[in-house]
Design an enzyme around this catalytic site. Sequence first.
Site, mmCIF file in Angstrom:
data_model
loop_
_atom_site.group_PDB
_atom_site.id
_atom_site.type_symbol
_atom_site.label_atom_id
_atom_site.label_comp_id
_atom_site.label_asym_id
_atom_site.label_seq_id
_atom_site.Cartn_x
_atom_site.Cartn_y
_atom_site.Cartn_z
ATOM 1 N N ILE A 43 0.827 -1.220 0.000
ATOM 2 C CA ILE A 43 0.000 0.000 0.000
ATOM 3 C C ILE A 43 0.857 1.265 0.000
ATOM 4 O O ILE A 43 0.335 2.362 -0.002
ATOM 5 C CB ILE A 43 -1.003 0.018 1.190
ATOM 6 C CG1 ILE A 43 -0.298 -0.245 2.526
ATOM 7 C CG2 ILE A 43 -2.145 -0.931 0.963
ATOM 8 C CD1 ILE A 43 -1.199 -0.108 3.746
ATOM 9 N N GLY A 44 2.167 1.105 0.013
ATOM 10 C CA GLY A 44 3.013 2.298 -0.036
ATOM 11 C C GLY A 44 4.478 1.925 0.010
ATOM 12 O O GLY A 44 4.833 0.782 0.303
ATOM 13 N N GLY A 46 8.619 3.829 0.754
ATOM 14 C CA GLY A 46 9.454 4.993 1.048
ATOM 15 C C GLY A 46 10.880 4.691 0.641
ATOM 16 O O GLY A 46 11.133 3.697 -0.052
ATOM 17 N N PHE A 48 13.484 3.773 2.456
ATOM 18 C CA PHE A 48 14.070 2.580 3.064
ATOM 19 C C PHE A 48 13.035 1.504 3.368
ATOM 20 O O PHE A 48 13.350 0.506 3.981
ATOM 21 C CB PHE A 48 14.762 2.946 4.388
ATOM 22 C CG PHE A 48 15.828 3.983 4.250
ATOM 23 C CD1 PHE A 48 16.983 3.700 3.534
ATOM 24 C CD2 PHE A 48 15.678 5.229 4.811
ATOM 25 C CE1 PHE A 48 17.977 4.647 3.406
ATOM 26 C CE2 PHE A 48 16.665 6.189 4.690
ATOM 27 C CZ PHE A 48 17.821 5.903 3.969
ATOM 28 N N SER A 49 11.797 1.743 3.005
ATOM 29 C CA SER A 49 10.762 0.826 3.482
ATOM 30 C C SER A 49 9.646 0.611 2.469
ATOM 31 O O SER A 49 9.484 1.376 1.526
ATOM 32 C CB SER A 49 10.148 1.404 4.758
ATOM 33 O OG SER A 49 9.534 2.640 4.453
ATOM 34 N N VAL A 51 5.335 -0.517 2.633
ATOM 35 C CA VAL A 51 4.225 -0.676 3.576
ATOM 36 C C VAL A 51 3.222 -1.640 2.954
ATOM 37 O O VAL A 51 2.847 -1.485 1.794
ATOM 38 C CB VAL A 51 3.547 0.678 3.894
ATOM 39 C CG1 VAL A 51 2.431 0.489 4.923
ATOM 40 C CG2 VAL A 51 4.562 1.690 4.408
ATOM 41 N N LYS A 66 4.955 -1.818 8.125
ATOM 42 C CA LYS A 66 6.084 -1.113 7.493
ATOM 43 C C LYS A 66 7.288 -2.032 7.553
ATOM 44 O O LYS A 66 7.715 -2.435 8.643
ATOM 45 C CB LYS A 66 6.334 0.197 8.244
ATOM 46 C CG LYS A 66 7.364 1.075 7.592
ATOM 47 C CD LYS A 66 7.320 2.467 8.180
ATOM 48 C CE LYS A 66 8.342 3.366 7.543
ATOM 49 N NZ LYS A 66 8.218 4.741 7.980
ATOM 50 N N ASP A 159 8.992 15.976 9.264
ATOM 51 C CA ASP A 159 8.710 15.612 7.862
ATOM 52 C C ASP A 159 7.212 15.704 7.614
ATOM 53 O O ASP A 159 6.631 14.852 6.942
ATOM 54 C CB ASP A 159 9.251 14.211 7.561
ATOM 55 C CG ASP A 159 9.255 13.901 6.065
ATOM 56 O OD1 ASP A 159 9.286 14.862 5.255
ATOM 57 O OD2 ASP A 159 9.228 12.712 5.703
HETATM 58 N N1 ADE Z 1 0.760 3.967 4.267
HETATM 59 C C1 ADE Z 1 1.756 4.260 5.101
HETATM 60 N N2 ADE Z 1 1.377 4.131 6.380
HETATM 61 C C2 ADE Z 1 0.082 3.756 6.351
HETATM 62 C C3 ADE Z 1 -0.885 3.484 7.354
HETATM 63 N N3 ADE Z 1 -0.577 3.552 8.640
HETATM 64 N N4 ADE Z 1 -2.129 3.139 6.964
HETATM 65 C C4 ADE Z 1 -2.417 3.061 5.643
HETATM 66 N N5 ADE Z 1 -1.560 3.309 4.653
HETATM 67 C C5 ADE Z 1 -0.319 3.645 5.007
#
Ligand code: ADE
Length: 312
Positions: A43-44, A46, A48-49, A51, A66, A159
């Site tokens: 779902i995401g 970064g 270094f990471s 998610v 994460k 940030d």
């Molecule tokens: N993307 C990054 N952190 C998140 C979170 N806590 N909930 C949903 N999407 C995310």
Amino acid sequence: DEKADGPPRLTPLQKLTTDKDEKTIKELIIGRRVGFYKVRGEIGCGTFSRVKLAFHALTKDKVALKILDKTRLDGQAQRLLSKEISSMECLQHPNVVCLYEVVETPSRLYLVLEYAGGGDLHNRIYTEGKMSDNDSKITFAQILAAITYMHNINVIHRDLKAENVLFTSSGCVKVADFGFSTQVSNCNVALDTFCGSPPYAAPELFRDECYLGPSVDVWAMGVVLFFMVTGSMPFRAETMGKLRRCVIECAYTVPPWVPGPCQRLIKGILKKAPAQRYAVDQMLGCDWLLPVQFLWPPEPASLDSERGDLAE
Ligand code: ADE
């Protein structure tokens, strides 16, 4: 002893790490389970990471996982990570993403985070355009509640940007991503690390000054507010050098159609000198936010139960 017909016993990954059985750990991860959590899609991501969405195997609660590859983190990234964890461990607020637990394997670190499934502010504005005055107020009041809370316990986010303002599916704001946050013994100290995203960075960050305290979050809140109510960023330029000049000169124009009380708030926040910038308390009392009922701090719970006659 557990009954034979009790809930299935899941072995926490933390326990496996002590067995040094890398293969078993890998099988568990490849089997898309981390500790008690069943891992789903990404779902995401970064620097270094990544998610991923995950579910607790028993409660079915959704969480955001994460995932950090420890082997790719240099000394600086490891320091940021341990700051992120120690900052988040002490944060408990309805408008801040909660860190539930940390699961560690020899090569990876998993932060189990509260899930906010309603997308982020940047994406919302990008797809739907500027927010209505009312929605901006409700959203900004919650960001302000989160940052006020953090500053009161001496945590600076550093940030803050629209991408880090998440919404739950019911529309509640959750400030996320504490990758650059820092805990200081007193909020009025000098910090000298450039962090964050340039379009949200305060003039003092570009001027390489040492004083980088809570007012860098206040500035970033001003940029977020401008972005919410106008649908565009206050400081934009094709090159980093031009952006730097715009920010240092504080060269922005609030469109005249922005309601007066909101214009005054933006101008009170986006000031060159950190000392002249509104403090969070001044923002709380501004005209623009007066109609918003603050969600935090709530009435003390114990009083609620004692006030049976007043309860709905
Ligand atoms: N993307 C990054 N952190 C998140 C979170 N806590 N909930 C949903 N999407 C995310």
